[in-house]
Design a protein around this motif. Structure first.
Motif, PDB file in Angstrom:
ATOM      1  N   LEU A 169       1.054  -1.459  -0.133  1.00 22.46           N
ATOM      2  CA  LEU A 169      -0.006  -0.035  -0.168  1.00 22.46           C
ATOM      3  C   LEU A 169       0.932   1.234  -0.088  1.00 22.46           C
ATOM      4  O   LEU A 169       0.618   2.312  -0.536  1.00 22.46           O
ATOM      5  CB  LEU A 169      -0.862   0.000   1.114  1.00 22.46           C
ATOM      6  N   PRO A 194       0.624  -4.400  -6.027  1.00 22.65           N
ATOM      7  CA  PRO A 194      -0.574  -4.208  -5.383  1.00 22.65           C
ATOM      8  C   PRO A 194      -1.750  -5.349  -5.728  1.00 22.65           C
ATOM      9  O   PRO A 194      -2.373  -5.926  -5.108  1.00 22.65           O
ATOM     10  CB  PRO A 194      -1.110  -2.767  -5.341  1.00 22.65           C
ATOM     11  N   ASN A 231      -6.900  -0.330  -1.009  1.00 22.93           N
ATOM     12  CA  ASN A 231      -6.259  -0.098  -2.377  1.00 22.93           C
ATOM     13  C   ASN A 231      -6.583   0.968  -3.157  1.00 22.93           C
ATOM     14  O   ASN A 231      -5.919   1.992  -3.613  1.00 22.93           O
ATOM     15  CB  ASN A 231      -6.397  -1.305  -3.092  1.00 22.93           C
ATOM     16  N   ALA A 273      -9.889  -2.203  -8.803  1.00 26.25           N
ATOM     17  CA  ALA A 273      -9.255  -2.927  -7.505  1.00 26.25           C
ATOM     18  C   ALA A 273      -9.939  -4.247  -7.584  1.00 26.25           C
ATOM     19  O   ALA A 273      -9.627  -5.467  -6.939  1.00 26.25           O
ATOM     20  CB  ALA A 273      -9.212  -2.195  -6.365  1.00 26.25           C
ATOM     21  N   SER A 329      -4.347   4.484  -3.828  1.00 26.84           N
ATOM     22  CA  SER A 329      -4.308   4.861  -5.232  1.00 26.84           C
ATOM     23  C   SER A 329      -4.726   6.346  -5.589  1.00 26.84           C
ATOM     24  O   SER A 329      -4.186   7.058  -6.351  1.00 26.84           O
ATOM     25  CB  SER A 329      -5.060   4.083  -6.274  1.00 26.84           C
ATOM     26  N   LEU A 331      -3.295  -8.540  -4.167  1.00 22.50           N
ATOM     27  CA  LEU A 331      -4.604  -8.488  -3.847  1.00 22.50           C
ATOM     28  C   LEU A 331      -5.367  -9.882  -4.374  1.00 22.50           C
ATOM     29  O   LEU A 331      -6.015 -10.264  -3.897  1.00 22.50           O
ATOM     30  CB  LEU A 331      -5.299  -7.376  -4.420  1.00 22.50           C
TER      31      LEU A 331
END
Length: 374
Positions: free
Chosen positions: A67, A79, A103, A135, A107, A83
């Motif tokens: 993160l 990321p 996430n 995400a 971002s 995830l």
């Protein structure tokens, strides 16, 4: 398609992880040419990329470590990989939704944080919605992969259960045929041979001619020997239930531990039965436990089972319970021949068999028989 998946699965995990880390490093490197990049930003990027080596063992921790790099640079590989791995290893959907929100937030935010809302807040909200939708893509892919693995595992369990059910059905049919043959031999052939032996004995006593008495004695001796052979054959036929080419004894209580060890189910055994219990009763107890464990494997994957042997002054029996399944099961076609056979075995002991679900979502099979049939 199947060949491609097979070749992909043959690739060692460390090769995939190394390639993924290299791709993440390249993705981060393309964002590190800014003259404002600091050593701290580079350290966050390096930490997020290298952490991918541990994503299979610590998926949540690795995701958290990716993160910080989102605050400083526009990266996607590290990321999203973290995830996806988390989504493929957990069934906690609220956790996955929260991670997708984190996430998207990381971002959307910019460093320093005060610059995030200094411009058009509408555009910031639009960017957040876009990154949030993006995400959720690795989350959905990870959940699909997990569902595919569950289906593949369930298909294997279904095939094993069907194979086991076919074997049990064949053994049941064979046992019924042998039991019928044993009854015919006992009720008809043995009866006729017994009459021959009785008549020969009467002739031996009544005959006055020595040769007639010797002949009657020989007939009586042969009849008695034949009866002994018939009784032995009837015993073998009634006790056999294995393969067609061999006559092996049916299992008893001494084989319960081996049954539990081979069941593949986490099972505990408690209690005891009265001493000098008959072989038929032992066989019925064993078959009840066997059928109950088979149903657990078929209909309650991941459940634990408990076998309790018990007795009091008037009755004895066995109770097999299982917990609720931890994984979804695939409905299987069944004619319930197993439970019907168990009820028939219980009736031979002048007992009863009850099978019903438990309030906790499991199932219970209870055999109860009198110690001394009326």
């Amino acid at each position: 398609m199947s060949t491609g998946l097979t070749l992909w699965r043959r690739v060692p995990p460390w090769v995939l992880d190394t390639a993924l880390v290299a791709l993440a490093v390249l993705d981060a490197w393309l964002n590190l040419f800014d003259e404002d990049t600091t050593s701290f930003m580079r350290a966050c990027a390096a930490m997020g990329c290298v952490a991918l080596f541990l994503r299979r063992r610590f998926p949540l921790a690795v995701f958290v470590l990716t993160l910080p790099m989102l605050l400083f640079m526009d990266v996607a590989v590290a990321p999203f990989a973290a995830l996806y791995t988390l989504a493929a290893h957990t069934r906690h959907r609220p956790l996955l939704a929260g991670c997708a929100l984190l996430n998207a937030a990381a971002s959307t935010l910019t460093w320093p944080l005060s610059d995030t809302f200094s411009g058009d807040r509408t555009w910031t909200l639009i960017q957040f919605a876009y990154t949030l939708a993006t995400a959720f893509a690795p989350v959905l892919i990870g959940q699909l992969v997990q569902a595919r693995q569950d289906v593949a595992r369930q298909l294997v369990e279904v095939e094993e259960a069907r194979e086991h059910e076919r074997a049990l059905h064949a053994q049941t049919v064979l046992a019924r045929e042998r039991a019928q043959l044993a009854r015919e031999m006992h009720d008809v052939v043995s009866h006729q041979v017994s009459l021959i032996a009785v008549q020969a004995g009467a002739l031996q006593v009544a005959a006055k001619d020595p040769q007639a008495r010797d002949g009657a004695r020989a007939i009586r001796t042969l009849s008695v020997n034949t009866l002994d052979e018939l009784r032995h054959m009837v015993t073998l036929l009634r006790a056999s239930g294995g393969k067609e080419t061999e006559l092996t004894p049916q299992p008893t209580l001494a084989d319960l531990q081996q049954l539990i060890a081979n069941s593949g189910i986490q099972t505990t055994l408690t209690g005891e039965l009265p001493p000098h219990i008959s072989t038929t009763a032992q066989r019925t107890i064993y078959r009840t436990a066997q059928e109950a464990l088979t149903n657990v494997r078929k209909h309650a994957p991941g459940a634990r089972a408990h076998i309790h042997l018990w007795h009091d002054a008037q009755h004895f029996g066995v109770t097999v319970t299982n917990t609720a399944p931890t994984r979804p099961s695939v409905p299987l076609p069944s004619a319930h021949h197993g439970l019907i056979g168990l009820k028939e075995r219980a009736e031979l002991l002048y007992g009863t068999l009850a099978a019903e679900p438990t309030p906790q979502g499991g199932f219970k099979v209870d055999l109860r028989a009198p110690s001394r049939p009326a």
